[in-house]
Design an enzyme around this catalytic site. Structure first.
Site, mmCIF file in Angstrom:
data_model
loop_
_atom_site.group_PDB
_atom_site.id
_atom_site.type_symbol
_atom_site.label_atom_id
_atom_site.label_comp_id
_atom_site.label_asym_id
_atom_site.label_seq_id
_atom_site.Cartn_x
_atom_site.Cartn_y
_atom_site.Cartn_z
ATOM 1 C CG MET A 169 10.788 -7.005 7.121
ATOM 2 S SD MET A 169 11.603 -8.163 8.247
ATOM 3 C CE MET A 169 10.881 -7.636 9.810
ATOM 4 C CG ASP A 220 -1.461 0.400 8.468
ATOM 5 O OD1 ASP A 220 -2.209 1.274 8.948
ATOM 6 O OD2 ASP A 220 -0.295 0.633 8.097
ATOM 7 N N GLY A 269 7.322 1.102 5.122
ATOM 8 C CA GLY A 269 6.141 1.942 4.997
ATOM 9 C C GLY A 269 5.177 1.476 3.925
ATOM 10 C CG LEU A 270 6.354 -0.138 0.571
ATOM 11 C CD1 LEU A 270 7.184 -0.979 -0.399
ATOM 12 C CD2 LEU A 270 5.650 0.988 -0.187
ATOM 13 N N GLY A 271 3.475 -1.464 4.263
ATOM 14 C CA GLY A 271 2.454 -2.295 4.903
ATOM 15 C C GLY A 271 2.666 -3.779 4.762
ATOM 16 N N GLY A 272 3.900 -4.214 4.506
ATOM 17 C CA GLY A 272 4.160 -5.623 4.228
ATOM 18 C C GLY A 272 3.641 -6.588 5.275
ATOM 19 N N GLY A 273 3.980 -6.358 6.545
ATOM 20 C CA GLY A 273 3.554 -7.262 7.610
ATOM 21 C C GLY A 273 2.048 -7.271 7.792
ATOM 22 C CB SER A 274 -0.459 -4.531 7.961
ATOM 23 O OG SER A 274 0.038 -3.926 9.136
ATOM 24 C CB SER A 275 -0.025 -6.614 3.069
ATOM 25 O OG SER A 275 -0.549 -7.212 1.903
ATOM 26 C CE LYS A 278 0.843 1.249 4.490
ATOM 27 N NZ LYS A 278 1.602 2.470 4.879
#
Length: 283
Positions: A100, A141, A103-109, A10
């Site tokens: 990691m 997120d 700020g691209l939301g990797g873990g939440s995604s 994101k």
């Protein structure tokens, strides 16, 4: 049989900090849009109730990984509703492309993809609202990834209003540094009193990010990346960083700039999409 599920990135097209609550959490206004780029999660159902992560992430214990936590949380939630079939388990792997602390939301995604995919594969029958509420306990997120539509977010990020911003092309660059979110939010110089505005007003204004001034000041790599990008197009920080992005009207324009990226930048071109690739996979 293994099935493969998109776990998209994101962007925060804008991000404004409007206050800080008594519990320390910051209130904000932000605009989420997905990218047609991200990680891929592979899932093979098991019949013994076990959750196995086949591709551990370096420096993260499996039990602390959001993928494993999401799977176990879904087990607990579905079981509490009497909707978990006996023996539900999974082998899970991830093809990681998102950095990691970027700020691209990797873990939440990743967590959202696991919730949505396992709810489908295990046939738990939890609604999107139930999955989003479950995901919120894993991170602010996660719900936007579960719901899968570009959104204007308020509160601490949990109050979502679907929106349809223009679907631009983006050059996204990672400057080689990881920024833990608390580093930015705990900074005494972070702006915390940006006036609240309506989404209609915000969409008419030039977009910005209140975290950007802190990220540039504290991390010279972020400052260098933004300085380079700004030579070519409107650019800003996403989330609390470290990734920065520039927007373009066409893919070819973005790729022309990508060709000129300095070697120390890890950059890619992707399209902004208002319907998440995960949601498209569910259609």
């Amino acid at each position: 049989m293994m099935t493969h599920w998109p776990s998209p990135a994101k962007l925060n097209l804008f991000l404004y900090i409007t206050g800080q609550r008594a519990d320390g959490y910051h209130t904000l206004q932000t605009l989420f849009q997905f990218l047609d780029y991200g990680d891929t999660i592979g899932i093979t159902p098991r019949g013994d109730g076990e959750i196995h992560l086949l591709t551990p992430v370096e420096g993260v214990e499996n039990d602390d990984n959001l993928i494993v936590r999401a799977a176990r949380l879904l087990m607990k939630t579905a079981s509490a509703h009497g909707r978990l079939p006996a023996g539900s388990g999974a082998d899970i792997s991830i093809e990681k492309r998102l950095p990691m602390g970027g700020g691209l939301g990797g873990g939440s995604s990743n967590a959202a993809t696991v919730l949505v995919a396992l709810n489908h594969l295990w046939q738990c029958g939890l609604s999107v609202d139930e999955l989003a509420e479950t995901g919120l306990t894993l991170g602010a997120d996660v719900p936007v990834f579960v719901r899968g539509h570009a959104a204007f977010a308020e509160g601490v990020g949990e109050i979502l209003t679907p929106v349809d911003p223009p679907e631009k092309w983006y050059l996204v660059a990672h400057p080689g540094v990881s920024i833990p979110t608390p580093v930015i939010f705990k900074d005494p110089e972070l702006p915390r009193n940006t006036p609240k505005r309506s989404i209609e007003t915000l969409l008419k204004c030039e977009f910005g990010n209140d975290c950007e001034v802190i990220a540039r000041k504290r991390f010279r790599e972020v400052d260098a990346a933004l300085s380079w990008l700004l030579e070519y197009a409107p650019s800003r920080l996403t989330g609390t960083g470290a990734c920065v992005f520039a927007e373009f009207d066409t893919e070819s324009a973005a790729r022309q700039v990508l060709k000129q990226a300095p070697e120390w930048l890890n950059a890619f071109v992707a399209k902004g999409v208002n319907l998440s690739p995960l949601q498209k996979a569910m259609l």
